[in-house]
Design an enzyme around this catalytic site. Structure first.
Site, short mmCIF file in Angstrom:
data_model
loop_
_atom_site.label_atom_id
_atom_site.label_comp_id
_atom_site.label_asym_id
_atom_site.label_seq_id
_atom_site.Cartn_x
_atom_site.Cartn_y
_atom_site.Cartn_z
N ASP A 58 9.35 4.03 -0.70
CA ASP A 58 8.26 4.52 0.14
C ASP A 58 8.65 4.22 1.58
OD1 ASP A 58 6.04 4.93 1.66
OD2 ASP A 58 4.64 3.89 0.34
N LYS B 206 4.07 10.06 8.36
CA LYS B 206 3.94 9.43 9.67
C LYS B 206 4.91 9.96 10.75
CE LYS B 206 1.74 5.14 8.05
NZ LYS B 206 0.33 5.24 8.31
N TYR C 261 0.87 -1.19 0.00
CA TYR C 261 0.00 0.00 0.00
C TYR C 261 0.89 1.23 0.00
CZ TYR C 261 -3.42 3.46 1.50
OH TYR C 261 -4.24 4.57 1.56
C1 LIG Z 1 3.83 2.44 3.12
C2 LIG Z 1 2.77 3.51 3.09
N1 LIG Z 1 2.81 4.44 2.13
C3 LIG Z 1 1.89 5.42 2.06
C4 LIG Z 1 0.87 5.49 2.97
C5 LIG Z 1 -0.14 6.57 2.87
O1 LIG Z 1 0.05 7.47 3.90
P1 LIG Z 1 -1.15 8.43 4.38
O2 LIG Z 1 -2.13 7.55 5.07
O3 LIG Z 1 -0.48 9.41 5.28
O4 LIG Z 1 -1.71 9.06 3.16
C6 LIG Z 1 0.78 4.54 3.98
C7 LIG Z 1 -0.31 4.58 4.98
O5 LIG Z 1 -0.47 3.77 5.82
C8 LIG Z 1 1.75 3.51 4.04
O6 LIG Z 1 1.70 2.55 4.98
#
Ligand SMILES: Cc1ncc(COP(=O)(O)O)c(C=O)c1O
Length: 461
Positions: free
Chosen positions: A269, A297, A167
């Site tokens: 990511d 985060k 994700y």
């Molecule tokens: C690996 C990863 N990338 C991107 C995101 C998206 O982040 P956000 O929820 O702050 O949009 C998440 C969210 O949990 C994530 O776990």
């Protein structure tokens, strides 16, 4: 009937009965949450602000947090191992963050003009990740969206290669093969691109192609097949949404080589790993530097913000406006104040040393219980994050997670935690995250509950 899971006799009927009992207990303990849920359903789909907060029979609505503890609206106290999906490595209501945010509050919170705070934070991110240029965003979704734009802008190509089962936020380009159902995902050697929900253009799936994690040969084959079409490869250096799946030795190095040889943009990511597994995230931990790093985060200490790090070459595309990177709240002073305090004052070398020690102790405690009760499980962890994976075999990719994890045991462990004062991320998708405000006492409580679960689930009537 008793089914032998590896060395363990776990009676599925017993697991089902315990699950039913614990579910009823959870509903009983969280009645006020149930009332709020009924009210919330009238104004929010599924009664929650974000789909990830949806839960059965209802989400536990939180009242407040302090340090490593949270209280729900029924007054139940928990040691928090959920930590806001891994955001709160600083702990709740951390006085250092609170002071920095209050100071900024009194001096004005938003101008849509740059402040010095954004420079300080960008300098610290450059120091940690080694990438020279940084811009700010408001979430992980925005960070990965900007990264995809950078990859396409730099190469003039459309296709993004991603890892099956990851994700990366909820913009079109990455909402593909996030949790593909087994009957739709196709062969492992040639996974289908499966949209995650409705609402994306029909062309989306053809422009985002999945490959299995931890298999550089599969990536090489796909890149060869798609020669001349690929803009970049996006991956979490360690997968963090099917418990934790670390990269196998040499995998990230090969991915770096394969992308560099072809002139593709490599995107890490690090929304979950960034500042949580080490000061410089997984980039530091595994010693491989991508072209773009996506953060959010943990870097902002509980305020909503994110960042994108990039090479000078990519930064030039942003500076010239050829790739548009922008937003009213980007680099918001309040968020920058929280990020500065988080990165410079709380998540210091001592902070990381503490997090690592706590995490190792917690994993060792879980390992002892797993071995004593012969549970079909093992631990995985790094930095402030760890988990018990209910499989006796290592999980290397999404398809392992579908077939090798004992999902019923995982869900039952979650119910035991929630009913005994341990606030945990639900199900098998997540992991615990520790904060600098956790102590041995919180770990002790976690292990007591885990042992209670292990004893109940393996005991013979
Ligand atoms: C690996 C990863 N990338 C991107 C995101 C998206 O982040 P956000 O929820 O702050 O949009 C998440 C969210 O949990 C994530 O776990």
């Amino acid at each position: 009937m008793t089914v032998t899971l590896d060395n363990t006799d776990v009676d599925p009927a017993r697991v089902a009965a315990l699950t039913e009992r614990e579910r009823a207990r959870l509903a009983e303990r969280t009645r006020r949450s149930g009332e709020l849920f009924a009210r919330a359903g009238a104004v929010m789909p599924a009664g929650v602000p974000s789909q990830f907060q949806k839960a059965d029979p209802w989400p536990v609505y939180v009242d407040r947090g302090d340090g490593a503890r949270v209280w729900d609206v029924d007054g139940n106290e928990y040691a928090d191992f959920h930590n806001g999906f891994g955001v709160m490595c600083v702990g709740h209501a951390n006085p250092v963050i609170a002071e920095a945010v209050k100071r900024r509050m009194d001096a004005g919170t938003h101008f849509a003009a740059p402040t010095e705070g954004s420079i300080v934070v960008a300098e610290e991110l450059r120091r940690r990740w080694g990438l020279p240029q940084w811009r700010f965003t408001n979430s992980g979704t925005e960070s990965t969206m900007d990264a995809v734009h950078l990859a396409r802008g730099a190469t003039g190509k459309d296709v993004i290669v991603k890892i099956e089962g990851t994700y990366h936020g909820h913009h079109d380009a990455v909402m593909v093969s996030v949790k593909p159902p087994a009957d739709l995902m196709g062969d492992r050697d040639r996974p289908n691109a499966v949209p995650y929900g409705l609402g994306y253009p029909s062309t989306t799936a053809s422009q985002t192609r999945p490959v299995p994690f931890n298999d550089a040969d599969a990536l090489e084959r796909l890149l060869d097949e798609l020669e001349g079409q690929v803009a970049g490869v996006i991956l979490e250096p360690a997968m963090m949404n099917i418990n934790i799946v670390p990269p196998v030795d040499g995998y990230l190095q090969r991915v770096r080589e394969l992308t560099a040889e072809r002139g593709l943009v490599l995107i890490f990511d690090e929304v979950k790993t960034g500042a949580a597994v080490a000061a410089g995230g997984a980039t530091e931990l595994f010693g491989v530097t991508p072209d773009v790093v996506c953060l959010a985060k943990a870097i902002c200490g509980g305020l909503p913000g994110g960042a994108v790090g990039m090479t000078d070459e990519l930064g030039a595309l942003v500076a010239s406006g050829q790739v548009r990177q922008q937003g009213t709240f980007n680099g918001n002073p309040l968020v920058m104040a929280a990020a500065e305090a988080t990165l410079l004052e709380v998540l210091t070398d001592e902070g990381y040393a503490k997090l690592h020690k706590l995490n190792e102790d917690l994993m060792a405690g879980c390992d002892r219980i797993i071995s004593e009760y012969k549970l079909p499980a093992h631990t995985v962890g790094m930095g402030s994050k760890g988990c018990v994976v209910f499989s006796s075999e290592p999980i290397r990719e999404y398809r392992d997670y579908l077939t090798k994890i004992h999902h019923d045991l995982t869900n039952l462990a979650w119910l035991y935690h929630m009913n005994n004062g341990i606030f945990m991320t639900p199900g098998e998708d997540e992991e615990w995250t520790l904060s600098v405000m956790h102590t041995d006492e919180h770990l002790k409580r976690y292990l007591e509950v885990f042992e209670m679960f292990a004893r109940d689930v393996t005991s013979v009537d």
